[in-house]
Design a protein around this motif. Structure first.
Motif, PDB file in Angstrom:
ATOM      1  N   THR A 134     -11.650 -10.795 -22.464  1.00 52.92           N
ATOM      2  CA  THR A 134     -11.882 -10.276 -21.113  1.00 52.92           C
ATOM      3  C   THR A 134     -13.349 -10.335 -20.708  1.00 52.92           C
ATOM      4  OG1 THR A 134     -12.217  -8.001 -21.896  1.00 52.92           O
ATOM      5  CG2 THR A 134      -9.958  -8.686 -21.425  1.00 52.92           C
ATOM      6  N   MET A 135     -14.236 -10.679 -21.648  1.00 52.95           N
ATOM      7  CA  MET A 135     -15.677 -10.742 -21.421  1.00 52.95           C
ATOM      8  C   MET A 135     -16.271  -9.364 -21.104  1.00 52.95           C
ATOM      9  SD  MET A 135     -16.276 -13.987 -21.793  1.00 52.95           S
ATOM     10  CE  MET A 135     -15.545 -15.604 -21.614  1.00 52.95           C
ATOM     11  N   ARG A 136     -15.594  -8.289 -21.486  1.00 55.15           N
ATOM     12  CA  ARG A 136     -16.090  -6.960 -21.189  1.00 55.15           C
ATOM     13  C   ARG A 136     -17.091  -6.521 -22.265  1.00 55.15           C
ATOM     14  NH1 ARG A 136     -11.058  -3.114 -20.273  1.00 55.15           N
ATOM     15  NH2 ARG A 136     -10.501  -4.023 -22.285  1.00 55.15           N
ATOM     16  N   ILE A 137     -18.177  -5.876 -21.842  1.00 50.36           N
ATOM     17  CA  ILE A 137     -19.216  -5.388 -22.745  1.00 50.36           C
ATOM     18  C   ILE A 137     -19.346  -3.879 -22.581  1.00 50.36           C
ATOM     19  CG2 ILE A 137     -21.682  -5.416 -23.288  1.00 50.36           C
ATOM     20  CD1 ILE A 137     -21.790  -8.288 -22.501  1.00 50.36           C
ATOM     21  N   SER A 138     -19.433  -3.178 -23.696  1.00 48.88           N
ATOM     22  CA  SER A 138     -19.642  -1.733 -23.686  1.00 48.88           C
ATOM     23  C   SER A 138     -20.885  -1.422 -24.504  1.00 48.88           C
ATOM     24  CB  SER A 138     -18.442  -0.998 -24.299  1.00 48.88           C
ATOM     25  OG  SER A 138     -17.239  -1.336 -23.656  1.00 48.88           O
ATOM     26  N   ASN A 139     -21.938  -0.967 -23.853  1.00 51.26           N
ATOM     27  CA  ASN A 139     -23.137  -0.554 -24.570  1.00 51.26           C
ATOM     28  C   ASN A 139     -22.886   0.768 -25.271  1.00 51.26           C
ATOM     29  OD1 ASN A 139     -24.937  -2.705 -23.806  1.00 51.26           O
ATOM     30  ND2 ASN A 139     -24.935  -1.839 -21.753  1.00 51.26           N
ATOM     31  N   LEU A 140     -23.261   0.848 -26.525  1.00 49.20           N
ATOM     32  CA  LEU A 140     -23.108   2.086 -27.274  1.00 49.20           C
ATOM     33  C   LEU A 140     -24.375   2.912 -27.153  1.00 49.20           C
ATOM     34  CD1 LEU A 140     -21.334   0.777 -30.514  1.00 49.20           C
ATOM     35  CD2 LEU A 140     -20.326   1.592 -28.374  1.00 49.20           C
ATOM     36  N   PRO A 141     -24.259   4.225 -27.124  1.00 52.47           N
ATOM     37  CA  PRO A 141     -25.446   5.071 -26.948  1.00 52.47           C
ATOM     38  C   PRO A 141     -26.387   4.974 -28.147  1.00 52.47           C
ATOM     39  CG  PRO A 141     -23.540   6.419 -27.504  1.00 52.47           C
ATOM     40  CD  PRO A 141     -23.031   5.030 -27.247  1.00 52.47           C
TER      41      PRO A 141
ATOM     42  N   LEU B 125     -19.237   7.210 -34.266  1.00 54.79           N
ATOM     43  CA  LEU B 125     -18.999   7.227 -32.821  1.00 54.79           C
ATOM     44  C   LEU B 125     -17.561   6.821 -32.559  1.00 54.79           C
ATOM     45  CD1 LEU B 125     -20.331   7.404 -29.916  1.00 54.79           C
ATOM     46  CD2 LEU B 125     -20.497   4.912 -30.040  1.00 54.79           C
ATOM     47  N   ASN B 126     -16.871   7.576 -31.705  1.00 49.59           N
ATOM     48  CA  ASN B 126     -15.503   7.256 -31.297  1.00 49.59           C
ATOM     49  C   ASN B 126     -15.513   6.634 -29.911  1.00 49.59           C
ATOM     50  OD1 ASN B 126     -13.520   8.672 -33.373  1.00 49.59           O
ATOM     51  ND2 ASN B 126     -15.250  10.061 -33.050  1.00 49.59           N
ATOM     52  N   LYS B 127     -14.890   5.466 -29.787  1.00 45.00           N
ATOM     53  CA  LYS B 127     -14.837   4.751 -28.506  1.00 45.00           C
ATOM     54  C   LYS B 127     -13.371   4.476 -28.155  1.00 45.00           C
ATOM     55  CE  LYS B 127     -16.517   2.313 -25.015  1.00 45.00           C
ATOM     56  NZ  LYS B 127     -17.242   2.951 -23.910  1.00 45.00           N
ATOM     57  N   PRO B 128     -12.789   5.217 -27.176  1.00 41.87           N
ATOM     58  CA  PRO B 128     -11.391   4.967 -26.803  1.00 41.87           C
ATOM     59  C   PRO B 128     -11.179   3.530 -26.350  1.00 41.87           C
ATOM     60  CG  PRO B 128     -12.169   7.034 -25.853  1.00 41.87           C
ATOM     61  CD  PRO B 128     -13.373   6.342 -26.425  1.00 41.87           C
ATOM     62  N   ASN B 129     -10.036   2.979 -26.722  1.00 44.07           N
ATOM     63  CA  ASN B 129      -9.704   1.615 -26.321  1.00 44.07           C
ATOM     64  C   ASN B 129      -9.692   1.486 -24.803  1.00 44.07           C
ATOM     65  OD1 ASN B 129      -8.686  -1.029 -26.242  1.00 44.07           O
ATOM     66  ND2 ASN B 129      -6.575  -0.334 -26.416  1.00 44.07           N
ATOM     67  N   SER B 130      -9.266   2.540 -24.111  1.00 45.58           N
ATOM     68  CA  SER B 130      -9.203   2.503 -22.651  1.00 45.58           C
ATOM     69  C   SER B 130     -10.582   2.449 -22.009  1.00 45.58           C
ATOM     70  CB  SER B 130      -8.445   3.732 -22.135  1.00 45.58           C
ATOM     71  OG  SER B 130      -9.069   4.927 -22.578  1.00 45.58           O
TER      72      SER B 130
ATOM     73  N   GLN C  91     -19.450   7.533 -22.891  1.00 43.65           N
ATOM     74  CA  GLN C  91     -19.784   8.915 -22.603  1.00 43.65           C
ATOM     75  C   GLN C  91     -19.830   9.746 -23.881  1.00 43.65           C
ATOM     76  OE1 GLN C  91     -20.600   9.718 -19.468  1.00 43.65           O
ATOM     77  NE2 GLN C  91     -20.190   7.568 -18.959  1.00 43.65           N
ATOM     78  N   GLU C  92     -19.381   9.136 -24.978  1.00 39.73           N
ATOM     79  CA  GLU C  92     -19.341   9.842 -26.244  1.00 39.73           C
ATOM     80  C   GLU C  92     -20.725   9.874 -26.887  1.00 39.73           C
ATOM     81  OE1 GLU C  92     -17.496   7.171 -25.552  1.00 39.73           O
ATOM     82  OE2 GLU C  92     -15.666   8.208 -24.939  1.00 39.73           O
ATOM     83  N   GLU C  93     -20.885  10.746 -27.860  1.00 38.11           N
ATOM     84  CA  GLU C  93     -22.138  10.849 -28.601  1.00 38.11           C
ATOM     85  C   GLU C  93     -21.873  10.643 -30.087  1.00 38.11           C
ATOM     86  OE1 GLU C  93     -23.912  14.590 -27.758  1.00 38.11           O
ATOM     87  OE2 GLU C  93     -24.372  14.110 -25.659  1.00 38.11           O
ATOM     88  N   TRP C  94     -22.913  10.221 -30.786  1.00 37.06           N
ATOM     89  CA  TRP C  94     -22.815  10.063 -32.229  1.00 37.06           C
ATOM     90  C   TRP C  94     -22.642  11.433 -32.882  1.00 37.06           C
ATOM     91  CZ3 TRP C  94     -22.384   5.432 -34.617  1.00 37.06           C
ATOM     92  CH2 TRP C  94     -22.767   4.290 -33.903  1.00 37.06           C
ATOM     93  N   ASN C  95     -21.727  11.490 -33.837  1.00 35.96           N
ATOM     94  CA  ASN C  95     -21.498  12.725 -34.588  1.00 35.96           C
ATOM     95  C   ASN C  95     -22.088  12.565 -35.984  1.00 35.96           C
ATOM     96  OD1 ASN C  95     -20.531  15.183 -35.529  1.00 35.96           O
ATOM     97  ND2 ASN C  95     -18.545  14.329 -36.088  1.00 35.96           N
TER      98      ASN C  95
END
Length: 381
Positions: free
Chosen positions: A125-132, A184-189, A196-200
């Motif tokens: 899908t060419m989608r990119i998600s930057n992680l915090p 870090l948890n990243k929902p598939n959706s 919006q999540e933070e490192w635990n």
């Protein structure tokens, strides 16, 4: 035909099997767009495991080989892919504006790591998600990474190991370090959107890594080789991390692999089993030990499952990249084949059924491109 009769013919009123068959004819990339049509389509295409299984069984989505090329002038990194079925190599992205220091994969999603950032990338899908990156100093002291997926929670999980300085050790007259871990948890959706999540913070890693930092991901657990001494199998262990409970553990190490340096060993996943490869750089064969799963009250135990004849290949860097399902007519599946990489560009396939290794060196020859991963999309849409 009146209005009530027309409503009965609406798409959403069709039997589930027919809806599955229609959706399965749509290219994977476009299925993502159809999620937005209505809640029922979102359920079928995103939340229903039956449809995911149906789609993947019908298509047997072909794995791709991922190549990288470092552009030193910028610096940047270019990614390209080659389908195993023979489809020519195609560029799957524009240049990333940083040099990659690590590339991981799980369920067809890539976790790309640079010196200052990490992000998830879907090559379809060419989608990119930057992680915090809440603490840049942790990236500066990165020690290792792991990337997995929890189907029960439908989330990707990223483990990050980094080091911190301990107090000065007067006994050894040196500054020692501790290995810390965060997750870090990243929902598939949420793929394609900013996290919006933070490192635990999970605290100090309870065991020391040994030799290679490669890991295997099997049945929701990561596995690493750990220990204190490289040449003593009594001190070599297998560390595990359970994605559901987010806890570390220890697993039995096969004592049959004695008199081996840990650099000769590697953990891999084959056919959903944890396996250990054992090969000296100058040997022309590779032993593959498989950990049989607990059965009828008997604990896990290791058996030497395969002995791969590499046909004289004596390259020091020989690794198993992944397992490919093979169909032998109709729906009859064989044990498949494993892809073995040697060096940066060359690879071959070992047929698990007939125990034949085919060296494909030279069939793919791209100057400056390094073969990194075999990307296999497993039950993820």
């Amino acid at each position: 035909m009146d209005e009530e009769e027309l409503e009965s013919f609406e798409f959403n009123n069709l039997p589930k099997d027919i809806i599955f068959d229609i959706f399965s004819r749509i290219p994977l990339k476009h299925l993502y767009q159809l999620r937005c049509v209505c809640k029922k389509w979102l359920f079928y295409l995103h939340q229903n495991p039956e449809f995911r299984d149906f789609y993947h069984q019908k298509h047997k989505i072909n794995p791709i080989l991922l190549f990288t090329k470092q552009i030193m002038e910028n610096p940047s990194t270019q990614l390209s892919s080659y389908y195993i079925d023979g489809t020519p190599i195609t560029q799957i992205s524009t240049n990333f504006d940083q040099s990659l220091i690590s590339t991981l994969t799980c369920n067809g999603i890539l976790c790309l790591i640079t010196k200052t950032n990490a992000f998830l990338y879907d090559p379809i899908t060419m989608r990119i998600s930057n992680l915090p990156n809440s603490n840049p100093r942790r990236f500066d002291s990165s020690f290792g990474w792991a990337f997995g997926f929890s189907p029960f929670r439908n989330v990707f999980k990223i483990l990050h190991f980094y080091t911190i300085e301990k107090k000065f050790d007067n006994f050894h007259y040196c500054q020692t370090q501790e290995i810390m871990c965060e997750i870090l948890n990243k929902p598939n959706s949420d793929l394609g959107f900013e996290s919006q999540e933070e490192w635990n913070n999970l605290g100090i890693c309870p065991f020391d890594f040994l030799g290679r930092k490669n890991y295997a991901f099997v049945d929701g657990k990561f596995y690493w080789l750990i220990g204190e001494k490289k040449f003593n199998p009594e001190n070599i262990k297998i560390m595990s991390f359970d994605l559901e409970f987010e806890g570390f553990g220890l697993n039995y190490f096969p004592k049959s692999c004695s008199n081996r340096s840990v650099e000769c060993l590697d953990l891999v996943e084959i056919r959903d089993f944890l396996c250990l490869t054992d090969r000296l750089p100058w040997e022309s064969s590779m032993d593959i030990w498989m950990m049989e799963k607990e059965n009828k009250g008997f604990p896990n135990f290791w058996v030497r499952k395969y002995k791969v004849d590499l046909m004289g290949i004596n390259h020091h860097d020989v690794r198993i990249l992944g397992h490919v399902i093979k169909i032998n007519g109709g729906d009859c599946e064989s044990e498949g084949k494993i892809m073995i990489k040697f060096g940066g560009q060359s690879f071959g396939f070992y047929e698990l059924d007939n125990e034949v290794f085919t060296n494909l060196a030279g069939e793919i020859n791209f100057q400056g491109w390094d073969l990194q991963l075999m990307v296999n999309r497993k039950f993820l849409l």
